[in-house]
Scaffold this active site. Structure first.
Site, PDB file in Angstrom:
ATOM      1  N   HIS A 143      38.597  30.867  27.715  1.00 56.15           N
ATOM      2  CA  HIS A 143      37.490  31.802  27.509  1.00 56.15           C
ATOM      3  C   HIS A 143      36.176  31.193  28.007  1.00 56.15           C
ATOM      4  O   HIS A 143      36.079  29.977  28.213  1.00 56.15           O
ATOM      5  CB  HIS A 143      37.397  32.180  26.035  1.00 56.15           C
ATOM      6  CG  HIS A 143      38.541  33.035  25.593  1.00 56.15           C
ATOM      7  ND1 HIS A 143      38.685  33.509  24.309  1.00 56.15           N
ATOM      8  CD2 HIS A 143      39.609  33.532  26.297  1.00 56.15           C
ATOM      9  CE1 HIS A 143      39.778  34.252  24.229  1.00 56.15           C
ATOM     10  NE2 HIS A 143      40.366  34.265  25.423  1.00 56.15           N
ATOM     11  N   GLY A 152      40.552  68.885  42.523  1.00 53.54           N
ATOM     12  CA  GLY A 152      40.180  69.664  41.342  1.00 53.54           C
ATOM     13  C   GLY A 152      41.303  69.979  40.367  1.00 53.54           C
ATOM     14  O   GLY A 152      41.093  69.958  39.153  1.00 53.54           O
ATOM     15  N   TRP A 184      31.774  63.319  55.700  1.00 55.91           N
ATOM     16  CA  TRP A 184      31.495  62.836  54.372  1.00 55.91           C
ATOM     17  C   TRP A 184      30.529  63.776  53.664  1.00 55.91           C
ATOM     18  O   TRP A 184      29.596  64.258  54.300  1.00 55.91           O
ATOM     19  CB  TRP A 184      30.862  61.430  54.429  1.00 55.91           C
ATOM     20  CG  TRP A 184      31.749  60.447  55.124  1.00 55.91           C
ATOM     21  CD1 TRP A 184      31.664  60.024  56.408  1.00 55.91           C
ATOM     22  CD2 TRP A 184      32.869  59.776  54.543  1.00 55.91           C
ATOM     23  NE1 TRP A 184      32.652  59.114  56.682  1.00 55.91           N
ATOM     24  CE2 TRP A 184      33.404  58.948  55.549  1.00 55.91           C
ATOM     25  CE3 TRP A 184      33.477  59.784  53.295  1.00 55.91           C
ATOM     26  CZ2 TRP A 184      34.524  58.136  55.321  1.00 55.91           C
ATOM     27  CZ3 TRP A 184      34.575  58.976  53.081  1.00 55.91           C
ATOM     28  CH2 TRP A 184      35.085  58.169  54.087  1.00 55.91           C
ATOM     29  N   GLU A 221      33.377  30.519  26.619  1.00 52.52           N
ATOM     30  CA  GLU A 221      32.766  29.472  25.783  1.00 52.52           C
ATOM     31  C   GLU A 221      33.372  28.099  26.095  1.00 52.52           C
ATOM     32  O   GLU A 221      32.680  27.077  26.092  1.00 52.52           O
ATOM     33  CB  GLU A 221      33.009  29.772  24.292  1.00 52.52           C
ATOM     34  CG  GLU A 221      32.429  31.091  23.801  1.00 52.52           C
ATOM     35  CD  GLU A 221      33.412  32.255  23.894  1.00 52.52           C
ATOM     36  OE1 GLU A 221      34.080  32.386  24.946  1.00 52.52           O
ATOM     37  OE2 GLU A 221      33.506  33.026  22.938  1.00 52.52           O
ATOM     38  N   CYS A 223      37.940  30.137  19.998  1.00 55.03           N
ATOM     39  CA  CYS A 223      36.677  29.542  20.454  1.00 55.03           C
ATOM     40  C   CYS A 223      35.789  29.183  19.272  1.00 55.03           C
ATOM     41  O   CYS A 223      34.972  28.265  19.361  1.00 55.03           O
ATOM     42  CB  CYS A 223      35.932  30.512  21.364  1.00 55.03           C
ATOM     43  SG  CYS A 223      36.782  30.734  22.929  1.00 55.03           S
ATOM     44  N   ALA A 240      32.352  63.758  44.654  1.00 53.10           N
ATOM     45  CA  ALA A 240      31.140  63.980  45.441  1.00 53.10           C
ATOM     46  C   ALA A 240      31.161  65.444  45.854  1.00 53.10           C
ATOM     47  O   ALA A 240      32.138  65.926  46.435  1.00 53.10           O
ATOM     48  CB  ALA A 240      31.154  63.093  46.674  1.00 53.10           C
ATOM     49  N   ALA A 259      41.252  68.663  36.576  1.00 51.22           N
ATOM     50  CA  ALA A 259      41.229  69.566  35.411  1.00 51.22           C
ATOM     51  C   ALA A 259      42.334  69.182  34.428  1.00 51.22           C
ATOM     52  O   ALA A 259      42.118  69.147  33.206  1.00 51.22           O
ATOM     53  CB  ALA A 259      41.393  71.010  35.864  1.00 51.22           C
TER      54      ALA A 259
HETATM   55  N1  LIG Z   1      34.341  35.603  23.141  1.00 48.82           N
HETATM   56  C1  LIG Z   1      35.299  35.754  24.080  1.00 48.82           C
HETATM   57  N2  LIG Z   1      35.185  35.075  25.229  1.00 48.82           N
HETATM   58  C2  LIG Z   1      36.079  35.270  26.189  1.00 48.82           C
HETATM   59  O1  LIG Z   1      35.916  34.615  27.346  1.00 48.82           O
HETATM   60  C3  LIG Z   1      37.172  36.120  25.993  1.00 48.82           C
HETATM   61  N3  LIG Z   1      38.093  36.322  26.973  1.00 48.82           N
HETATM   62  C4  LIG Z   1      37.294  36.770  24.739  1.00 48.82           C
HETATM   63  N4  LIG Z   1      38.352  37.572  24.507  1.00 48.82           N
HETATM   64  C5  LIG Z   1      38.809  37.987  23.203  1.00 48.82           C
HETATM   65  O2  LIG Z   1      40.045  37.354  22.917  1.00 48.82           O
HETATM   66  C6  LIG Z   1      41.133  38.231  23.262  1.00 48.82           C
HETATM   67  C7  LIG Z   1      42.036  37.586  24.260  1.00 48.82           C
HETATM   68  O3  LIG Z   1      42.493  36.377  23.762  1.00 48.82           O
HETATM   69  P1  LIG Z   1      43.478  35.472  24.682  1.00 48.82           P
HETATM   70  O4  LIG Z   1      42.831  35.345  26.036  1.00 48.82           O
HETATM   71  O5  LIG Z   1      44.784  36.175  24.724  1.00 48.82           O
HETATM   72  O6  LIG Z   1      43.554  34.161  23.963  1.00 48.82           O
HETATM   73  C8  LIG Z   1      40.505  39.475  23.855  1.00 48.82           C
HETATM   74  O7  LIG Z   1      41.239  40.647  23.502  1.00 48.82           O
HETATM   75  C9  LIG Z   1      39.134  39.462  23.207  1.00 48.82           C
HETATM   76  O8  LIG Z   1      39.220  39.943  21.892  1.00 48.82           O
HETATM   77  N5  LIG Z   1      36.326  36.584  23.814  1.00 48.82           N
HETATM   78 ZN   LIG Z   2      37.723  32.705  22.717  1.00 53.80          ZN
END
Ligand SMILES: Nc1nc(O)c(N)c(N[C@@H]2O[C@H](COP(=O)(O)O)[C@@H](O)[C@H]2O)n1
Ligand SMILES: [Zn+2]
Length: 372
Positions: A64, A305, A184, A66, A98, A168, A309
């Site tokens: 992730h 369309g 276009w 973080e 995280c 469009a 619909a």
């Molecule tokens: N805070 C945060 N940072 C990220 O970079 C994330 N990808 C997420 N994702 C959250 O965690 C779920 C996925 O978890 P895994 O990648 O399978 O471990 C995703 O559904 C989000 O809830 N959150």
């Molecule tokens: Zn995370």
């Protein structure tokens, strides 16, 4: 239930906080269209007013945002402030939580863009950080954070991808002339907005008629940008062998058809490397259920369309992107963007919500959401 600190009249955080959150969004967008079923997330770590680490989530299965930012900051993360566009996760999914990584790194403060709607998180990450003595602010640039991940949010809440209908049309409401000629309707600026929208979507859907009449590429046309999966919905499989969709290697193509349709055409498609899947009945709702199972967050309908619909009537469309060109072509039989919805009075009209209007070159773009 954890709530955002955001208030309609008051912006959350300082100007610096908002700037850092906008940087998170910029980072998150580097993975535009590539993270489904996961969200796009960016993170920035700041100490003494300086950025010491940044990261974004590149794709599902990878760490992730973080985690990348903490890695970049190293031991310096102790006592720092972490900005992240989505609440830190608090569960073991494809990756570990995280929240625990942030606590272990000794960060002092976490500034969150929006609460994660995923029931596995849903405020749990924020609660865990607060319980560990970390200051947490929630809702900085929340609207922009929500907008970036509207597909992910819709997927989580409704167990379907977000359906976006794009068309469009001319000032007199036509998408083509009576002969079917449509290249276009809009100018290049509008077409390049469409290419950006495609880059952000997991799939783009057309019907067999669009392939026969327009022979589209359905790609995002930008160097290095994500291309959506190109999907053709065709019951008859009466499709031309020479279509760009299966004669170019620009992006993968999937043809969705009904059980047992046209074996000759099916053979031609398979030979060209096209994936062919049978869904019965072949309806927009069935298609969206299938694409949800495939992990998609957002699907762009670029169809004619009749299919549009049906998609609206079956709840497969939530958002409309209508480009209007200041041109008039007339013709009572010229095709319109949305076929018959069976409405008889104006009071039944589907009134869009959260409408935004903007000028794109010489054309106008109206964006809005169908009532849920
Ligand atoms: N805070 C945060 N940072 C990220 O970079 C994330 N990808 C997420 N994702 C959250 O965690 C779920 C996925 O978890 P895994 O990648 O399978 O471990 C995703 O559904 C989000 O809830 N959150
Ligand atoms: Zn995370």
């Amino acid at each position: 239930m954890i709530k955002s600190d955001s208030h309609p009249q008051q912006k959350v955080g300082t100007e610096f906080d908002r700037a850092m959150m906008r940087r998170c969004l910029e980072l998150a967008r580097r993975a535009l269209g590539c993270t489904s079923p996961n969200p796009m997330v960016g993170a920035v770590i700041v100490k003494d007013g300086e950025i010491i680490g940044e990261g974004f989530h590149p794709r599902a299965g990878e760490p992730h945002a973080e985690v990348f930012a903490l890695k970049a900051a190293g031991a310096n993360a102790r006592g720092a402030t972490v900005y992240v566009s989505l609440e830190p996760c608090n569960h073991y999914g494809r990756t570990p939580p995280c929240s625990e990584a942030l606590i272990a790194a000794g960060v002092a403060k976490v500034v969150v863009g929006m609460v994660d709607p995923n029931p596995l998180v849903a405020g749990g990450g924020i609660a865990k950080l607060r319980a560990a003595g970390i200051e947490v602010i929630v809702g900085v640039e929340e609207e922009a954070c929500r907008k970036l991940n509207e597909g992910f949010i819709h997927r989580i809440l409704y167990k379907r991808p977000l359906g976006i209908l794009k068309y469009a049309m001319t000032l007199d409401g036509k998408i083509a002339t009576t002969t079917g000629h449509s290249a276009w309707v809009t100018n290049q600026e509008a077409r390049s907005v469409v290419h950006q929208v495609r880059a952000a979507c997991d799939a783009v859907i057309v019907g067999g008629n669009t392939v026969r009449l327009d022979n589209p590429h359905l790609t995002s046309r930008q160097q290095g940008a994500h291309n959506p999966l190109r999907i053709v919905m065709s019951r008859s499989l009466n499709l031309p062998a020479q279509a760009h969709l299966w004669n170019t290697q620009e992006a993968p193509t999937l043809v969705l058809t009904d059980v047992g349709a046209n074996p000759v055409s099916r053979k031609m498609l398979l030979k060209q490397g096209v994936e062919v899947i049978e869904l019965s009945p072949l309806t927009p709702e069935k298609v969206m259920a299938y694409l949800y199972d495939r992990g998609f967050c957002s699907v762009l309908w670029e169809c004619g369309g009749t299919l549009a619909a049906n998609a609206i009537a079956q709840g497969a469309v939530q958002k409309i992107l209508a480009f209007i060109a200041p041109k008039i072509i007339g013709g009572s039989n010229a095709p319109t963007p949305v076929g018959d919805l069976g409405l008889t009075t104006m009071t039944e009209a589907l009134s869009l919500e959260r409408v935004e209007v903007r000028v794109v070159g010489a054309d106008c773009l109206i964006e809005g959401y169908l009532p849920q």
